[in-house]
Write an enzyme that holds these catalytic residues in place. Structure first.
Site, PDB file in Angstrom:
ATOM      1  N   THR A   1       0.837  -1.198   0.000  1.00 18.90           N
ATOM      2  CA  THR A   1       0.000   0.000   0.000  1.00 18.90           C
ATOM      3  C   THR A   1       0.873   1.249   0.000  1.00 18.90           C
ATOM      4  O   THR A   1       0.518   2.257  -0.594  1.00 18.90           O
ATOM      5  CB  THR A   1      -0.923   0.003   1.233  1.00 18.90           C
ATOM      6  OG1 THR A   1      -1.707  -1.186   1.200  1.00 18.90           O
ATOM      7  CG2 THR A   1      -1.835   1.208   1.246  1.00 18.90           C
TER       8      THR A   1
ATOM      9  N   THR B   1      -0.716 -12.023   3.768  1.00 22.82           N
ATOM     10  CA  THR B   1      -1.522 -11.506   2.659  1.00 22.82           C
ATOM     11  C   THR B   1      -1.515 -12.608   1.601  1.00 22.82           C
ATOM     12  O   THR B   1      -0.901 -12.487   0.547  1.00 22.82           O
ATOM     13  CB  THR B   1      -0.929 -10.193   2.109  1.00 22.82           C
ATOM     14  OG1 THR B   1      -0.709  -9.293   3.200  1.00 22.82           O
ATOM     15  CG2 THR B   1      -1.881  -9.534   1.131  1.00 22.82           C
TER      16      THR B   1
ATOM     17  N   TYR C   1       6.704 -10.910   5.463  1.00 16.94           N
ATOM     18  CA  TYR C   1       5.519 -10.420   4.771  1.00 16.94           C
ATOM     19  C   TYR C   1       5.219 -11.385   3.625  1.00 16.94           C
ATOM     20  O   TYR C   1       5.850 -11.341   2.586  1.00 16.94           O
ATOM     21  CB  TYR C   1       5.828  -9.007   4.282  1.00 16.94           C
ATOM     22  CG  TYR C   1       4.745  -8.247   3.565  1.00 16.94           C
ATOM     23  CD1 TYR C   1       3.460  -8.737   3.398  1.00 16.94           C
ATOM     24  CD2 TYR C   1       5.034  -7.001   3.047  1.00 16.94           C
ATOM     25  CE1 TYR C   1       2.496  -7.998   2.740  1.00 16.94           C
ATOM     26  CE2 TYR C   1       4.083  -6.262   2.389  1.00 16.94           C
ATOM     27  CZ  TYR C   1       2.808  -6.766   2.234  1.00 16.94           C
ATOM     28  OH  TYR C   1       1.858  -6.039   1.571  1.00 16.94           O
TER      29      TYR C   1
ATOM     30  N   LYS D   1       3.255 -11.298   8.352  1.00 15.10           N
ATOM     31  CA  LYS D   1       2.208 -10.415   7.850  1.00 15.10           C
ATOM     32  C   LYS D   1       1.583 -11.215   6.722  1.00 15.10           C
ATOM     33  O   LYS D   1       2.186 -11.428   5.682  1.00 15.10           O
ATOM     34  CB  LYS D   1       2.767  -9.089   7.325  1.00 15.10           C
ATOM     35  CG  LYS D   1       1.674  -8.164   6.786  1.00 15.10           C
ATOM     36  CD  LYS D   1       2.271  -6.882   6.244  1.00 15.10           C
ATOM     37  CE  LYS D   1       1.254  -5.841   5.880  1.00 15.10           C
ATOM     38  NZ  LYS D   1       0.303  -6.205   4.848  1.00 15.10           N
TER      39      LYS D   1
END
Length: 187
Positions: free
Chosen positions: A49, A172, A140, A170
């Site tokens: 982001t 995702t 991540y 993280k």
């Protein structure tokens, strides 16, 4: 070594740019004020982001420095995403984050020369995490952008052997079966 894990909402922030597409560091202060005003006290900067792949190394250093300057003396805790294709740059960003008082660091997998297996991924992460040994390190996992899709439960099970500051992931990743495996991983 154990670390206090991140808990609650960690907002993945946008990186502010001006109308010409240049990094706009004064926008960081406005964003931090807005988040604190909404009760958000943890931010994840420079991730997807935050358009880290669009930033130069110098811009990433400047962004981290600005966020950590603004957070100093407030309730705001900053997690700095340091990952990228160049492990030397990622290591330098991790060291900077620790020096400036970040709450934690995170990295995604290199996506050009991809780690072929969990052991190779652990080695990449260990190289970077070693530069911020006093901070929790989060991997991540975002295979849709990196093209690296490895069993994260195995990463968690074996990662602490080489990454003493490994604190978690993280996540995702649409693979909910592996997500369940991670939730039940030791530690």
């Amino acid at each position: 070594m154990t670390f206090d894990p991140l808990r609650g909402l960690v907002a993945a922030t946008h990186t502010p740019f001006d109308a010409t597409g240049e990094l706009h560091l004064p926008g960081v202060e406005r964003l931090a004020e807005h988040l604190l005003g909404c009760g958000v006290t943890q931010v994840f900067i420079g991730g997807s982001t935050g358009e880290s792949a669009s930033l130069s190394f110098l811009e990433r250093q400047e962004l981290g420095q600005r966020w950590l300057e603004i957070a100093r003396g407030t309730a705001l805790q900053v997690v700095v995403h340091v990952g990228g294709n160049c492990l030397r740059e990622a290591s330098t960003l991790a060291a900077q984050a620790q020096q400036l008082g970040a709450r934690a660091v995170a990295m995604l997998a290199p996506s050009y020369f991809k780690p072929a297996n969990v052991d190779a991924l652990i080695a990449c992460c260990a190289h970077v995490a070693a530069e911020a040994p006093e901070l929790p390190f989060y991997f991540y996992d975002i295979p849709v952008l990196t093209g690296v899709s490895l069993p994260m439960a195995d990463f968690l099970a074996h990662g602490r052997e080489q990454i003493p500051n490994l604190a978690g992931l993280k996540w995702t990743n649409p693979d909910l079966f592996n997500f369940q495996r991670c939730l039940h991983a030791p530690g």
